[in-house]
Motif scaffolding. Structure first.
Motif, PDB file in Angstrom:
ATOM      1  N   GLU A  48       0.818  -1.213   0.000  1.00  0.00           N
ATOM      2  CA  GLU A  48       0.000   0.000   0.000  1.00  0.00           C
ATOM      3  C   GLU A  48       0.854   1.265   0.000  1.00  0.00           C
ATOM      4  O   GLU A  48       0.542   2.232  -0.704  1.00  0.00           O
ATOM      5  CB  GLU A  48      -0.919   0.007   1.230  1.00  0.00           C
ATOM      6  CG  GLU A  48      -2.034  -1.012   1.161  1.00  0.00           C
ATOM      7  CD  GLU A  48      -2.890  -0.982   2.421  1.00  0.00           C
ATOM      8  OE1 GLU A  48      -2.621  -0.135   3.300  1.00  0.00           O
ATOM      9  OE2 GLU A  48      -3.824  -1.797   2.515  1.00  0.00           O
ATOM     10  N   ARG A  49       1.926   1.267   0.792  1.00  0.00           N
ATOM     11  CA  ARG A  49       2.780   2.444   0.860  1.00  0.00           C
ATOM     12  C   ARG A  49       3.370   2.763  -0.517  1.00  0.00           C
ATOM     13  O   ARG A  49       3.417   3.927  -0.925  1.00  0.00           O
ATOM     14  CB  ARG A  49       3.916   2.205   1.868  1.00  0.00           C
ATOM     15  CG  ARG A  49       4.816   3.429   2.069  1.00  0.00           C
ATOM     16  CD  ARG A  49       6.005   3.068   2.955  1.00  0.00           C
ATOM     17  NE  ARG A  49       5.587   2.586   4.252  1.00  0.00           N
ATOM     18  CZ  ARG A  49       5.297   3.368   5.285  1.00  0.00           C
ATOM     19  NH1 ARG A  49       5.367   4.676   5.156  1.00  0.00           N
ATOM     20  NH2 ARG A  49       4.942   2.846   6.435  1.00  0.00           N
ATOM     21  N   ALA A  52       0.639   4.137  -2.843  1.00  0.00           N
ATOM     22  CA  ALA A  52       0.321   5.519  -2.500  1.00  0.00           C
ATOM     23  C   ALA A  52       1.358   6.474  -3.082  1.00  0.00           C
ATOM     24  O   ALA A  52       1.017   7.541  -3.613  1.00  0.00           O
ATOM     25  CB  ALA A  52       0.233   5.672  -0.984  1.00  0.00           C
ATOM     26  N   ARG A  59      -2.448   6.882   1.717  1.00  0.00           N
ATOM     27  CA  ARG A  59      -2.635   5.444   1.937  1.00  0.00           C
ATOM     28  C   ARG A  59      -4.103   5.134   2.211  1.00  0.00           C
ATOM     29  O   ARG A  59      -4.580   4.049   1.866  1.00  0.00           O
ATOM     30  CB  ARG A  59      -1.752   4.952   3.091  1.00  0.00           C
ATOM     31  CG  ARG A  59      -0.267   4.946   2.735  1.00  0.00           C
ATOM     32  CD  ARG A  59       0.577   4.362   3.835  1.00  0.00           C
ATOM     33  NE  ARG A  59       0.354   2.928   3.981  1.00  0.00           N
ATOM     34  CZ  ARG A  59       0.973   2.161   4.870  1.00  0.00           C
ATOM     35  NH1 ARG A  59       1.856   2.706   5.702  1.00  0.00           N
ATOM     36  NH2 ARG A  59       0.730   0.870   4.943  1.00  0.00           N
TER      37      ARG A  59
END
Length: 238
Positions: A48-49, A52, A59
């Protein structure tokens, strides 16, 4: 050869989204990644990081987009040591689109002819170094040996590899967007065994022409190849 897409293909699907519609664009970009086979069914998305950062969103936006697609059956979040967000395997069956607007079909397929034939010509006109030449041939061999379940994904990656070898990064982005829309239609009807055989023969002519530096032959081979899938699309959808 791994299934890791080439650099510009990854840039095309993981580029920043528009600020005004961050959630919707993030969902659309993830769907594009799935439809193009950049991440195969059963494989995990980037963390996810990382997503993003690549999409230039928060996020929380990424998490919400993942929740939306998990609810629709496209993604499977998993917890634990080997957790992450995985592409569903199998993917949900796409709905029958019914009759597609003829003008939209003409537009998307016309753009595809310009992009993909032009990419093949440009790739053939370049001096490709040996690793790139080997990558192209390996993509062709992988597509030729693909199972029916994996054929469209590897076929897509072969076409995007040719787009990348044109040396025109913005063309890769356009080709990826166009291909994702075409794949959404292709996925609504079955693969035909004879069509796969014929497609592989045409792929060999395309790749051979590019590697031989025969730009006109490469362009002509792509146009012939696209005409076959175009006929199927018009037959099933129009």
């Amino acid at each position: 050869m791994t299934d890791e897409p080439l650099r510009e293909v990854r840039r095309a699907v993981y580029r920043p989204v528009r600020e005004g519609n961050a959630l919707e664009d993030t969902v659309a970009r993830l769907v594009q990644t799935i439809r193009l086979g950049v991440v195969a069914p059963g494989e995990s998305l980037p963390p996810e990081r990382e997503l993003a950062l690549r999409y230039a969103v928060s996020r929380d936006t990424v998490r919400e987009a993942i929740r939306e697609l998990a609810g629709a059956g496209f993604l499977v979040p998993r917890r634990g040591r080997y957790g992450g967000t995985f592409v569903a395997d199998p993917l949900p069956q796409p709905p029958d689109p019914g009759k597609v607007d003829a003008a939209e079909l003409d537009d998307i397929l016309g753009l595809r002819r310009v992009l993909e034939a032009g990419a093949a010509r440009a790739a053939a006109e370049r001096t490709l170094d040996q690793p790139v030449r080997e990558e192209l041939w390996a993509r062709f061999e992988a597509t030729s040996a693909a199972t029916e379940a994996d054929y469209r994904r590897l076929d897509t990656l072969l076409h995007l590899t040719i787009a990348e070898m044109s040396g025109i990064p913005s063309l890769v982005t356009l080709a990826a967007e166009n291909r994702a829309r075409v794949n959404a239609w292709l996925d609504t009807f079955p693969l035909l065994p004879r069509n796969i055989e014929h497609s592989n023969e045409q792929h060999e002519r395309i790749v051979t022409a590019i590697l031989a530096g025969r730009a006109e032959a490469a362009e002509a081979a792509v146009l012939e190849h696209l005409a076959g899938s175009e006929a199927l699309l018009r037959g099933f959808l129009a």
